[in-house]
Design an enzyme around this catalytic site. Sequence first.
Site, PDB file in Angstrom:
ATOM      1  N   LEU A 258       4.855  40.640  55.873  1.00 41.18           N
ATOM      2  CA  LEU A 258       4.127  40.823  54.607  1.00 41.18           C
ATOM      3  C   LEU A 258       4.727  42.002  53.840  1.00 41.18           C
ATOM      4  O   LEU A 258       4.010  42.700  53.134  1.00 41.18           O
ATOM      5  CB  LEU A 258       2.639  41.061  54.883  1.00 41.18           C
ATOM      6  N   GLY A 265      16.645  36.590  52.393  1.00 41.77           N
ATOM      7  CA  GLY A 265      18.008  36.061  52.311  1.00 41.77           C
ATOM      8  C   GLY A 265      18.459  35.697  53.708  1.00 41.77           C
ATOM      9  O   GLY A 265      17.646  35.397  54.577  1.00 41.77           O
ATOM     10  N   CYS A 268      19.397  31.919  57.487  1.00 42.24           N
ATOM     11  CA  CYS A 268      18.368  31.025  58.048  1.00 42.24           C
ATOM     12  C   CYS A 268      17.321  30.580  57.026  1.00 42.24           C
ATOM     13  O   CYS A 268      17.243  29.401  56.700  1.00 42.24           O
ATOM     14  CB  CYS A 268      17.685  31.713  59.227  1.00 42.24           C
ATOM     15  N   LYS A 271      18.317  28.379  53.869  1.00 35.79           N
ATOM     16  CA  LYS A 271      18.850  27.091  54.312  1.00 35.79           C
ATOM     17  C   LYS A 271      17.756  26.255  54.985  1.00 35.79           C
ATOM     18  O   LYS A 271      17.634  25.054  54.734  1.00 35.79           O
ATOM     19  CB  LYS A 271      19.985  27.383  55.302  1.00 35.79           C
TER      20      LYS A 271
HETATM   21  C1  UGA Z   1      14.923  34.470  61.020  1.00 39.77           C
HETATM   22  C2  UGA Z   1      13.679  34.391  61.910  1.00 39.77           C
HETATM   23  O1  UGA Z   1      12.919  35.589  61.809  1.00 39.77           O
HETATM   24  C3  UGA Z   1      14.048  34.159  63.362  1.00 39.77           C
HETATM   25  O2  UGA Z   1      12.891  33.985  64.159  1.00 39.77           O
HETATM   26  C4  UGA Z   1      14.923  32.894  63.437  1.00 39.77           C
HETATM   27  O3  UGA Z   1      15.339  32.640  64.766  1.00 39.77           O
HETATM   28  C5  UGA Z   1      16.149  33.065  62.555  1.00 39.77           C
HETATM   29  O4  UGA Z   1      15.708  33.292  61.215  1.00 39.77           O
HETATM   30  C6  UGA Z   1      16.956  31.806  62.648  1.00 39.77           C
HETATM   31  O5  UGA Z   1      16.464  30.753  62.272  1.00 39.77           O
HETATM   32  O6  UGA Z   1      18.062  31.846  63.203  1.00 39.77           O
HETATM   33  P1  UGA Z   1      16.688  36.402  60.402  1.00 39.77           P
HETATM   34  O7  UGA Z   1      17.118  35.505  59.287  1.00 39.77           O
HETATM   35  O8  UGA Z   1      17.728  37.003  61.279  1.00 39.77           O
HETATM   36  O9  UGA Z   1      15.666  35.620  61.399  1.00 39.77           O
HETATM   37  O10 UGA Z   1      15.918  37.624  59.767  1.00 39.77           O
HETATM   38  P2  UGA Z   1      14.398  38.011  59.422  1.00 39.77           P
HETATM   39  O11 UGA Z   1      14.094  39.282  60.095  1.00 39.77           O
HETATM   40  O12 UGA Z   1      13.477  36.895  59.658  1.00 39.77           O
HETATM   41  O13 UGA Z   1      14.512  38.296  57.848  1.00 39.77           O
HETATM   42  C7  UGA Z   1      14.828  37.259  56.920  1.00 39.77           C
HETATM   43  C8  UGA Z   1      14.766  37.762  55.507  1.00 39.77           C
HETATM   44  O14 UGA Z   1      13.409  37.997  55.123  1.00 39.77           O
HETATM   45  C9  UGA Z   1      15.492  39.078  55.260  1.00 39.77           C
HETATM   46  O15 UGA Z   1      16.201  38.994  54.030  1.00 39.77           O
HETATM   47  C10 UGA Z   1      14.380  40.098  55.154  1.00 39.77           C
HETATM   48  O16 UGA Z   1      14.724  41.195  54.348  1.00 39.77           O
HETATM   49  C11 UGA Z   1      13.273  39.275  54.533  1.00 39.77           C
HETATM   50  N1  UGA Z   1      11.918  39.784  54.813  1.00 39.77           N
HETATM   51  C12 UGA Z   1      11.434  39.792  56.086  1.00 39.77           C
HETATM   52  C13 UGA Z   1      11.122  40.221  53.770  1.00 39.77           C
HETATM   53  O17 UGA Z   1      11.524  40.217  52.592  1.00 39.77           O
HETATM   54  N2  UGA Z   1       9.849  40.666  54.053  1.00 39.77           N
HETATM   55  C14 UGA Z   1       9.342  40.692  55.304  1.00 39.77           C
HETATM   56  O18 UGA Z   1       8.171  41.105  55.471  1.00 39.77           O
HETATM   57  C15 UGA Z   1      10.167  40.250  56.358  1.00 39.77           C
END
Ligand code: UGA
Length: 441
Positions: A258, A265, A268, A271
Site C-alpha cells: 500500500l 514496474g 513481472c 507483463k
Molecule cells: C513480484 C511479486 O512481488 C513476487 O511475489 C513475484 O514472484 C514476482 O513479481 C514475479 O512474478 O516474478 P517483483 O516484481 O520482484 O516481485 O517486485 P515487487 O516487490 O513486487 O515490486 C513490484 C513493483 O511494485 C515495483 O516497481 C515497486 O516499486 C512497486 N510497488 C510495490 C509499489 O509501487 N508500492 C508498493 O507498495 C509495493
Amino acid sequence: MDIAIVGSGYVGLVTGACLAHIGHTVVCVDNNAEKIRQLKAGHVPIYEPGLEELLEKYRKNSRLTFSTSIAEAAKKASVIFIAVGTPSKKNGEADLVYIENVAREVARNMDSYKLLVEKSTVPAQTGDRIARTVRLNLPSSSGKDKKGAVEFDVASNPEFLREGSAISDFMQPDRIVIGVESKRAERLLREIYKPIKTKIVVTNVATAEMIKHASNSFLATKISFINSVAQICERVGADVGKVAEGMGYDRRIGRSFLNAGIGYGGSCFPKDVDAFIRLAEKNGYDFSILKSVRQVNEEQKQSFIRLIEDKLWILKDKTVAVWGLAFKPDTDDMRRAASLDVIEALQAEGALIQAYDPQAMDNAAKMLRNVKFCPDPYAAARGADCLLLLTEWTEFSGLDMAKVRELMRQAVIFDGRNFLDEKSVGDLGFEYYGIGGRRNA
Ligand code: UGA
C-alpha cells in the site's frame, strides 16, 4: 535429488542456488553460451543480494554446475524446472516459444521418467500444452501414451520471489504451491521442498497457474488502489501514508503493497497484468478491474510528470537530478522502470538529466540516451534545479541533505516514493512534493 533448471535468469539462478543450498545437485542450463561461460568462471550476471555467495559456494563444491545443453541436463536429472523467459507479445499475451522449445528438447532426450515443472509465470493451461508437446516429441512413442513409452509428469510450482529479497523469499516463503496431476509428482515435489518449513498448498496444475496470476494481479491492484486514493488525498488535503497505515492495521487488509508512488514496474507486474487480461479475454471474460489497474498505473507516472512540469515551469535547459533508476531498490533491473518514462518525458521538454543509482546505471545506460551518470548522489545533485527521487534505496535516507541543498541551484524535491521526511527537508529550505498530499509548498 538431481535437478535441472532450464533458463538461468533471475528466477532460474535463484532457484538453482537455493535448491543446491537445501541439499540437491543442480545443473543450471541456458542457451546463452556467454552467460554460461561467465557463470562457470564465477561471474554472476545480475545483482541480487546473497546470490553471488551461494552460487560461489555450491559451484566450488560442484553441487551446482552450468551447461548449455538441455539434452545433457535432461538425461541426468529426474526433475526439470522450466524457468525461461515468457515475454509479452504486442497484444499482451505471453509469448511461450521458449517454453515450447524446452518441452520439445527435453522430450526428445528422455530415456526415463521425468517431472517437468513450470516455474516461469505462464498463462493457465500451459501445463496441458507442455504435456502435449512432450507426448508428441517422445522418442519412443508415436505421439500417444502407450505401454513402453517413457513416463513423465508436468507440474506447476509458481515462484513468489521478489527481486531484491529473492533468496530469503525462497528460503522462508509464506507458502509453496504445488500443482500436480499425479501422486508421483506430488511426492517428488514434497521431497524437494522437505527442508523448507512452510505451508504447502497442493492443487491441480490449472489451479496452481491461476494462483500465480491472481497473486501478482491482486498485488498490482493493491498498488493501483492506493495510488488512486493518493490522487484524492492530494485534492482533499489528506496524507496517503497515514491512510495506508490506518487501513493496514486491519488484518483483513494488511499494510504491505500500500505504498503510493509512481506506479509499479519491473519484469513481472506489468507483463502479468497484461497476460491475465488477455487470458480472460480469450476465455470470453472482460477483466475490467485489471484494465483499470493498468490504466491507473500509467496515469500515476503521467501525473508525476505533470507535477514536475508545473512546478519547474520552463524545462528547457534545466538540470534535473535523479536519485534511483532501478524499478525498485536492491536490484539492478531496469525493465519497465518508471524512471524510464519520467526521464524520457522530461528530456523531450529539453531538461538535462544527471542521475545516480547504486546498481542499475550500467543497465540504464543501455536504455537511456543523453543522461549524465554520476558516481554518487551528491554529484548528481550538483547544480540541479530540482531533485527527483525515483527508487527508494536505503542509501538515500542517510545523506547529508544540507550539503545537497548547498550543491543544488534550486532546492526543490519531487519524491516519487514518499521516501524522504518532508518536515526535515522542509526545515533545510527544500520545497518538497511527494505523492498523495505529502508536500510542504
Ligand atoms: C513480484 C511479486 O512481488 C513476487 O511475489 C513475484 O514472484 C514476482 O513479481 C514475479 O512474478 O516474478 P517483483 O516484481 O520482484 O516481485 O517486485 P515487487 O516487490 O513486487 O515490486 C513490484 C513493483 O511494485 C515495483 O516497481 C515497486 O516499486 C512497486 N510497488 C510495490 C509499489 O509501487 N508500492 C508498493 O507498495 C509495493
